[in-house]
Enzyme design. Structure first.
Site, PDB file in Angstrom:
ATOM      1  N   CYS A   1       0.830  -1.216   0.000  1.00 30.12           N
ATOM      2  CA  CYS A   1       0.000   0.000   0.000  1.00 30.12           C
ATOM      3  C   CYS A   1       0.858   1.256   0.000  1.00 30.12           C
ATOM      4  CB  CYS A   1      -0.895   0.037   1.237  1.00 30.12           C
ATOM      5  SG  CYS A   1      -2.009  -1.355   1.359  1.00 30.12           S
TER       6      CYS A   1
HETATM    7  C1  BEZ Z   1       0.650  -4.682   1.893  1.00 27.24           C
HETATM    8  O1  BEZ Z   1       0.088  -3.627   1.599  1.00 27.24           O
HETATM    9  O2  BEZ Z   1       1.850  -4.824   1.767  1.00 27.24           O
HETATM   10  C2  BEZ Z   1      -0.158  -5.845   2.373  1.00 27.24           C
HETATM   11  C3  BEZ Z   1      -1.292  -5.628   3.113  1.00 27.24           C
HETATM   12  C4  BEZ Z   1      -2.002  -6.717   3.593  1.00 27.24           C
HETATM   13  C5  BEZ Z   1      -1.593  -8.011   3.286  1.00 27.24           C
HETATM   14  C6  BEZ Z   1      -0.453  -8.205   2.516  1.00 27.24           C
HETATM   15  C7  BEZ Z   1       0.267  -7.115   2.057  1.00 27.24           C
END
Ligand code: BEZ
Length: 211
Positions: free
Chosen positions: A45
């Protein structure tokens, strides 16, 4: 029932990093993109939000407002924003909604319980000036989205909203487009003065009309 293409998207009022937002009012007469993030302080994100901030000028050119959502509260987002700048070099320049009670996530079906009960999946909703849903795509939490593809789809949607055309496989802005099957050859001569070539009676290419 889940949201479907052509539906008027649900309106809502929610807190964001830019203050309280009423979604429909915020979009005004333009296009909008609402995209969700599983959680704050997560690596994928962080890269996505930095990239959308970097591309903000491209969305502005397309008269499109971008709105992010992460289910954590806005106070948490505010701490994350400085990390996003540190990690990507880009300052968040669009609102990121907080949604701790999942009000917006539930309205838009962003939580897929068999994937996770608490986190949203990576949804993208493109909304037209008529507030109708033009595109929805869903990615899993583990896959970062390709925002060049989102821009490409936006170009295609905006072109077909203005002209009787569709865009072929792998089309990119500037390339030839397909004349809608409902347009007769006779009408096509008038509507597309740059001319057209027929590969099949139902497959006719013309130069991109707004170029
Ligand atoms: C991420 O944004 O890196 C992420 C968020 C939730 C689960 C896996 C990755």
């Amino acid at each position: 029932m889940s949201l479907q293409l052509g539906d008027v998207v649900p309106d809502f009022t929610a807190e964001s990093t830019d203050g309280t937002i009423n979604f429909h009012d915020y979009l005004g007469d333009g296009w909008g993109i609402l995209f969700s993030h599983p959680r704050d302080f997560t690596p994928v994100c962080t890269t996505e939000l930095g990239e959308v901030a970097r591309l903000k000028g491209e969305f502005d050119k397309r008269n499109t407002k971008v709105v992010g959502l992460s289910v954590d509260p806005v106070d948490s987002h505010k701490g994350w924003v400085s990390d996003i700048k540190d990690a990507t070099g880009n300052e968040l320049n669009f609102p990121l909604l907080g949604d701790p009670d999942h009000k917006v996530a539930d309205l838009y079906g962003m939580i897929h319980p068999n994937a996770s009960d608490t986190m949203t999946v990576r949804s993208v909703f493109i909304v037209g000036p008529d507030k109708k849903l033009k595109l929805e795509i869903t990615y899993p939490a583990s896959t970062g989205r390709n925002f060049q593809e989102i821009l490409r789809v936006l170009d295609s949607l905006q072109l077909s909203a203005q002209y009787s055309v569709a865009t072929p496989v792998n089309w990119k802005d500037g390339e030839d487009v397909i004349i809608a099957p409902a347009v007769s050859d006779e009408d096509a001569k008038e509507k597309f003065p740059k001319g057209f070539r027929s590969v099949k009676p139902y497959l006719r290419y013309t130069p991109q009309p707004n170029r």
